[in-house]
Design a protein around this motif. Structure first.
Motif, short mmCIF file in Angstrom:
data_model
loop_
_atom_site.label_atom_id
_atom_site.label_comp_id
_atom_site.label_asym_id
_atom_site.label_seq_id
_atom_site.Cartn_x
_atom_site.Cartn_y
_atom_site.Cartn_z
N SER A 32 0.81 -1.23 0.00
CA SER A 32 0.00 0.00 0.00
C SER A 32 0.83 1.27 0.00
O SER A 32 0.38 2.31 -0.50
N PHE A 76 1.01 2.48 -3.52
CA PHE A 76 -0.19 2.78 -4.30
C PHE A 76 -0.16 4.26 -4.72
O PHE A 76 0.04 5.14 -3.86
N ASN A 93 -2.78 6.26 -2.68
CA ASN A 93 -2.97 5.92 -1.27
C ASN A 93 -2.75 7.13 -0.36
O ASN A 93 -1.82 7.92 -0.55
N LYS A 135 -1.61 -4.44 4.54
CA LYS A 135 -0.99 -3.31 3.86
C LYS A 135 0.18 -3.74 2.97
O LYS A 135 0.74 -2.90 2.26
#
Length: 498
Positions: A63, A66, A69, A107
């Motif tokens: 994550s 990302f 994010n 995550k």
């Protein structure tokens, strides 16, 4: 790129060139897909390009990488140094969860995949190198001593009434410290001297077990790989004793994966007795940086118990190092390293024997230790501890000079003649090891420097000889000896190769 991207690219340059590039990528993808599907160590090592392609793909699944994010928690994978981020291939979140190091971290999907694949590859490696009885393992982001501590804590939960750990003496501090840190009382069982080699005293072990009561003994902690003149513990005999008495058995196999002799002994211990777990280092066996260890077992539930003793999330780094290295080596590459180690051991034994005899010393005969080799230090009366410093100044690392008389206190126990694995080993000696990764060129250079350093030390400490009288001129010079350890011998340290 995906298929539509290739089609667009074919409008920019000639289609045949694009198809060649696509076919190349498909080859990489085919190998990656096989790894994901089977989790097996590839036979042939991967190129750096293929490994980095996989790492980049998996890193994008965490994550912190990302594009859209927004991290609103206290731990969101933020790293201020770009150099640090690159060093870790942007795997920042670590592995596991607070309750279990093997749980998937939401995550960090990519990191979790790497952790799972690494575990599968390591288990396959352990099975293929001699212990097919292993059914489960875990790669921990701690060195061997801490991994043994976690293993003992798992046993503590299963046997809360037990107070003692029986431990055949091996003079390595972390082995002893892990017992004390786990809250147990170590019961040191002295080794028996068989020729030059120190071996497990099974009779004393059995007497201690019955004296303390099996229900009060948490486990017996044995050792395979260690410094000469200590030999491989009689793990098969201990395993049988543990089976009949119902006491757990943990084996410290720190650098034993590289030795077929150590691995065979562990397999036989599984086959004929009881082994709850065996622990080994990643750096000493797999040539990665210090910081990782492997706990393996024939009992999957026990490995799960070890995993649950680890508090909190864990660092990804040791697992990532192991993952990359295994893919780079492949099973063929690791097999080649093991074969080369055996050849290096032969070369080192031969060379050490020649140098030792030249200087009035001899090799210690330790047939069950096929990694570490001992050489007596008795040709002159001197403080041989200085000799170890001289070797280090010559850029020789890893050798150990052991001189009788040094006492060391660790926790509740004082060890006499520390370093020699015995209260009364009969002579001073030094050790050298033919460990995995050592080259023949290193052996040659080591032997040359050792020869010169021994000569310099003996010249410095040799007694001044008075002028010979006429009737003694023909008797020649005699190098003074020191007890049985100075007796010449041509026995090899190992009667068989590892």
């Amino acid at each position: 790129m995906d298929q539509p991207s290739y089609e667009i690219a074919a409008k920019i340059i000639r289609k045949t060139y694009v198809e060649q590039g696509r076919d190349s990528r498909r080859t990489h993808q085919r190998h990656i897909r096989a790894l994901l599907e089977h989790g097996s160590l590839p036979e042939k090592g991967w190129t750096n390009q293929r490994i980095e392609l996989l790492l980049q793909e998996l890193s994008l699944m965490d994550s912190n990488n990302f594009p859209e994010n927004v991290g609103a928690g206290e731990r969101e994978g933020r790293v201020s140094s770009e150099l640090v981020a690159q060093r870790h291939y942007r795997f920042i979140h670590g592995i596991g969860r607070s309750g279990d190091i093997t749980e998937v971290q939401p995550k960090a999907a990519g990191s979790s995949i790497i952790a799972k694949l690494t575990t599968k590859m390591v288990l396959g490696l352990i099975q293929s190198t001699g212990v097919p009885a292993a059914r489960s393992c875990i790669v921990l982001p701690v060195a061997t001593g801490m991994a043994m501590l976690l293993t003992l804590l798992a046993i503590r939960q299963q046997r809360p009434q037990a107070r003692y750990v029986l431990w055949p003496r091996v003079d390595q501090k972390s082995c002893f410290k892990c017992i004390v840190s786990a809250g147990f009382e170590p019961v040191v069982v002295e080794n028996v001297l068989e020729g030059d080699e120190l071996r497990t005293d099974l009779h004393a072990m059995e007497e201690q077990l019955h004296h303390l009561g099996p229900e009060n003994v948490a486990c017996i902690l044995t050792t395979t790989s260690c410094f000469a003149p200590r030999g491989l513990d009689r793990v098969e005999g201990v395993a049988l004793l543990c089976k009949t008495s119902g006491v757990p058995h943990v084996i410290n196999n720190a650098y034993g994966i590289q030795s077929s002799k150590c691995m065979h002994a562990i397999q036989e211990a599984h086959r004929n007795g009881r082994v709850d777990a065996f622990v080994q280092s990643t750096d000493k066996n797999l040539l990665v940086p210090v910081g990782g260890a492997i706990v393996a077992s024939s009992n999957e539930s026990f490995i799960q118990a070890v995993a649950q003793t680890y508090p909190g999330r864990a660092s990804m780094s040791p697992v990532l190092d192991t993952f990359i290295t295994l893919l780079s080596l492949g099973s063929d590459g690791f097999g080649k390293l093991r074969t080369e180690r055996k050849e290096t051991f032969e070369c080192l034994v031969k060379g050490l024997r020649e140098v030792a005899e030249k200087h009035g010393e001899r090799l210690l005969n330790t047939p069950t230790n096929t990694i570490s080799i001992g050489v007596t230090l008795s040709s002159v009366e001197a403080d041989w501890a200085e000799f170890g410093s001289m070797l280090f100044v010559k850029s020789i690392s890893g050798t150990r000079v052991v001189v009788p008389g040094k006492n060391v206190t660790i926790g509740p126990h004082t060890f006499h003649n520390w370093g020699s694995h015995s209260d009364a080993y009969p002579c001073a000696y030094f050790t050298a090891a033919a460990a995995i990764g050592m080259s023949h060129d290193e052996v040659t250079t080591f032997l040359q420097r050792l020869d010169k350093t021994l000569a310099k030390f003996r010249r410095k400490h040799a007694p001044i000889q008075p002028p010979l009288s006429a009737d003694k001129e023909d008797q020649g010079n005699v190098i003074p000896g020191a007890g049985d350890c100075s007796t010449p011998s041509i026995a090899a340290p190992g009667s068989s190769l590892p």
